[in-house]
Write a protein that holds these residues in place. Sequence first.
Motif, PDB file in Angstrom:
ATOM      1  N   GLY A 213       0.788  -1.254  -0.147  1.00  0.00           N
ATOM      2  CA  GLY A 213      -0.096   0.035   0.001  1.00  0.00           C
ATOM      3  C   GLY A 213       0.846   1.258  -0.068  1.00  0.00           C
ATOM      4  O   GLY A 213       2.036   1.212  -0.331  1.00  0.00           O
ATOM      5  N   THR A 214       0.114   2.341   0.169  1.00  0.00           N
ATOM      6  CA  THR A 214       0.836   3.887   0.081  1.00  0.00           C
ATOM      7  C   THR A 214       1.481   4.071   1.496  1.00  0.00           C
ATOM      8  O   THR A 214       0.888   3.875   2.533  1.00  0.00           O
ATOM      9  CB  THR A 214      -0.174   4.746  -0.204  1.00  0.00           C
ATOM     10  OG1 THR A 214      -0.839   4.519  -1.422  1.00  0.00           O
ATOM     11  CG2 THR A 214       0.393   5.909  -0.553  1.00  0.00           C
ATOM     12  N   VAL A 215       2.811   4.447   1.175  1.00  0.00           N
ATOM     13  CA  VAL A 215       3.495   4.755   2.509  1.00  0.00           C
ATOM     14  C   VAL A 215       4.416   5.993   1.727  1.00  0.00           C
ATOM     15  O   VAL A 215       4.703   6.067   0.927  1.00  0.00           O
ATOM     16  CB  VAL A 215       4.224   3.624   2.953  1.00  0.00           C
ATOM     17  CG1 VAL A 215       3.687   2.479   3.590  1.00  0.00           C
ATOM     18  CG2 VAL A 215       5.294   3.217   2.013  1.00  0.00           C
ATOM     19  N   PRO A 216       4.947   6.734   2.999  1.00  0.00           N
ATOM     20  CA  PRO A 216       6.013   7.823   2.660  1.00  0.00           C
ATOM     21  C   PRO A 216       7.428   7.179   2.265  1.00  0.00           C
ATOM     22  O   PRO A 216       8.148   7.199   3.447  1.00  0.00           O
ATOM     23  CB  PRO A 216       5.732   8.731   3.954  1.00  0.00           C
ATOM     24  CG  PRO A 216       5.464   7.921   5.091  1.00  0.00           C
ATOM     25  CD  PRO A 216       4.826   6.671   4.454  1.00  0.00           C
ATOM     26  N   TYR A 217       7.601   6.583   1.330  1.00  0.00           N
ATOM     27  CA  TYR A 217       8.865   5.876   1.232  1.00  0.00           C
ATOM     28  C   TYR A 217       9.919   6.335   1.163  1.00  0.00           C
ATOM     29  O   TYR A 217      10.961   6.226   1.582  1.00  0.00           O
ATOM     30  CB  TYR A 217       8.739   4.497   0.190  1.00  0.00           C
ATOM     31  CG  TYR A 217       9.365   3.511  -0.005  1.00  0.00           C
ATOM     32  CD1 TYR A 217       8.896   2.234   0.491  1.00  0.00           C
ATOM     33  CD2 TYR A 217      10.603   3.399  -0.620  1.00  0.00           C
ATOM     34  CE1 TYR A 217       9.657   1.288   0.780  1.00  0.00           C
ATOM     35  CE2 TYR A 217      11.514   2.355  -0.665  1.00  0.00           C
ATOM     36  CZ  TYR A 217      11.022   1.115   0.248  1.00  0.00           C
ATOM     37  OH  TYR A 217      11.642  -0.199   0.122  1.00  0.00           O
ATOM     38  N   THR A 218       9.937   7.427   0.210  1.00  0.00           N
ATOM     39  CA  THR A 218      11.190   8.485   0.038  1.00  0.00           C
ATOM     40  C   THR A 218      10.918   9.733   0.017  1.00  0.00           C
ATOM     41  O   THR A 218      10.059  10.355  -0.405  1.00  0.00           O
ATOM     42  CB  THR A 218      11.909   7.882  -1.211  1.00  0.00           C
ATOM     43  OG1 THR A 218      11.793   6.621  -1.416  1.00  0.00           O
ATOM     44  CG2 THR A 218      13.411   8.559  -1.222  1.00  0.00           C
ATOM     45  N   VAL A 219      11.460  10.585   1.147  1.00  0.00           N
ATOM     46  CA  VAL A 219      10.988  12.022   1.459  1.00  0.00           C
ATOM     47  C   VAL A 219      12.234  12.760   1.582  1.00  0.00           C
ATOM     48  O   VAL A 219      13.341  12.491   2.229  1.00  0.00           O
ATOM     49  CB  VAL A 219      10.117  11.898   2.698  1.00  0.00           C
ATOM     50  CG1 VAL A 219       9.441  13.216   3.070  1.00  0.00           C
ATOM     51  CG2 VAL A 219       8.882  10.871   2.448  1.00  0.00           C
ATOM     52  N   ASP A 288       2.155  14.460  -6.016  1.00  0.00           N
ATOM     53  CA  ASP A 288       2.639  15.785  -5.297  1.00  0.00           C
ATOM     54  C   ASP A 288       3.223  15.322  -3.965  1.00  0.00           C
ATOM     55  O   ASP A 288       3.291  14.332  -3.676  1.00  0.00           O
ATOM     56  CB  ASP A 288       1.180  16.317  -4.991  1.00  0.00           C
ATOM     57  CG  ASP A 288       0.206  15.770  -3.919  1.00  0.00           C
ATOM     58  OD1 ASP A 288       0.629  15.510  -3.031  1.00  0.00           O
ATOM     59  OD2 ASP A 288      -0.906  15.532  -4.218  1.00  0.00           O
ATOM     60  N   PRO A 289       3.955  16.453  -3.458  1.00  0.00           N
ATOM     61  CA  PRO A 289       4.935  16.326  -2.282  1.00  0.00           C
ATOM     62  C   PRO A 289       4.118  16.065  -0.896  1.00  0.00           C
ATOM     63  O   PRO A 289       4.782  16.038   0.067  1.00  0.00           O
ATOM     64  CB  PRO A 289       5.666  17.635  -2.207  1.00  0.00           C
ATOM     65  CG  PRO A 289       5.231  18.163  -3.528  1.00  0.00           C
ATOM     66  CD  PRO A 289       3.834  17.957  -3.984  1.00  0.00           C
ATOM     67  N   ILE A 290       2.738  16.075  -0.849  1.00  0.00           N
ATOM     68  CA  ILE A 290       2.129  16.105   0.364  1.00  0.00           C
ATOM     69  C   ILE A 290       2.346  14.690   1.184  1.00  0.00           C
ATOM     70  O   ILE A 290       1.780  13.586   0.491  1.00  0.00           O
ATOM     71  CB  ILE A 290       0.785  16.374   0.166  1.00  0.00           C
ATOM     72  CG1 ILE A 290       0.702  18.049  -0.345  1.00  0.00           C
ATOM     73  CG2 ILE A 290      -0.018  16.330   1.604  1.00  0.00           C
ATOM     74  CD1 ILE A 290      -0.753  18.242  -0.913  1.00  0.00           C
ATOM     75  N   LEU A 291       2.488  14.662   2.172  1.00  0.00           N
ATOM     76  CA  LEU A 291       2.752  13.401   2.905  1.00  0.00           C
ATOM     77  C   LEU A 291       1.581  13.305   4.055  1.00  0.00           C
ATOM     78  O   LEU A 291       1.599  14.163   4.997  1.00  0.00           O
ATOM     79  CB  LEU A 291       4.092  13.359   3.860  1.00  0.00           C
ATOM     80  CG  LEU A 291       4.595  11.945   4.496  1.00  0.00           C
ATOM     81  CD1 LEU A 291       6.000  12.135   4.765  1.00  0.00           C
ATOM     82  CD2 LEU A 291       3.579  11.540   5.365  1.00  0.00           C
TER      83      LEU A 291
END
Length: 331
Positions: A213-219, A288-291
């Motif tokens: 699923g969706t995760v903040p993988y690389t930030v 987009d850049p929104i986490l």
Amino acid sequence: MIKRLLYLGMAVGLGAMAILGGCSSAPDKIRIGEVTRSLFYAPQYVALEKGFFQEEGLEVELSTIPGGDKVMSALLSDGIDVALVGSETSIYVAQQGAADRVVNFAQLTQTDGTFLVAREKTDTFSFDQLKGTVFLGQRKGGMPQMVGEYVLKKHNIHPQNDLELIQNIEFKNIAASFASGTGQYVQLFEPEASRFEQEGIGHVVASFGKESGTVPYTVYMTKQSTLDKNQDTIQKFTNAVYKGQQWVASHSPKETAEVIAKYFEGIKPEIMESAVKRYLEQGSYAADPILDEEEWNQLQDIMNEAGELKEPADYTKLVNTTFAKAAKEGK
């Protein structure tokens, strides 16, 4: 090991003044430290090559610093201004009690970027087939390994009991180890997964990104003190990242591969195109850049399942969406 090295990095860096913060006016140069050179980060290289950072009045210096622990050490000691790495590293720093916390401000990728590659081709695959096999995984404590174990457990496979899990091989050597005969399955990023398929070394049978699923993988992240003192610069930086994300989303895999080719010398164009296509199709590149908080909570679930989360990580303290939202709204 990763947490011990993070602790050493904090000891060096927590008392230092931020390089950006020492300037009397907003700087025009930002030093990015990426954890690896990867097609997974295509929007970043597009932003560099299409001049999106320059349009924002920024000069970017990009360096590759292998290992999340080393990237964090560089950030905390002011060797870089912005880190591109997994969000879990900011949580590790917070768990050590950092006074100047590391804050996630712009998301680049939103799924795991690894694929399950089998040595033998199969017409039908189920995760049950991994039981009793040798599985070449990733480094303990890093997002690829945590996601890998999370997915295996989701399919009722206990990584330590139901298969022979190898995770002591350096990241840069994992693909070569599998190619030389180690393991029946391996967890790989692109472009190695596509290259192995083309060369008949292995076959992609599942996507860990789709499974987890969706995760903040690389930030992109930086220190709170840097955000406080350089809001205009961080906003310009985030604007450029968003432009890169939009460009990749609106162009073909072939066009993206052509634009970023200089960052991946030696990789065949068709392999690059295949890899970018695979990441686009499964939504790995963040639009987009929104986490958002839901992604953050999924990350914590994965870390908790892996035994790497000491206590809940406060989204409001470790994530700042102000710059990402403003970039998306065109402010």
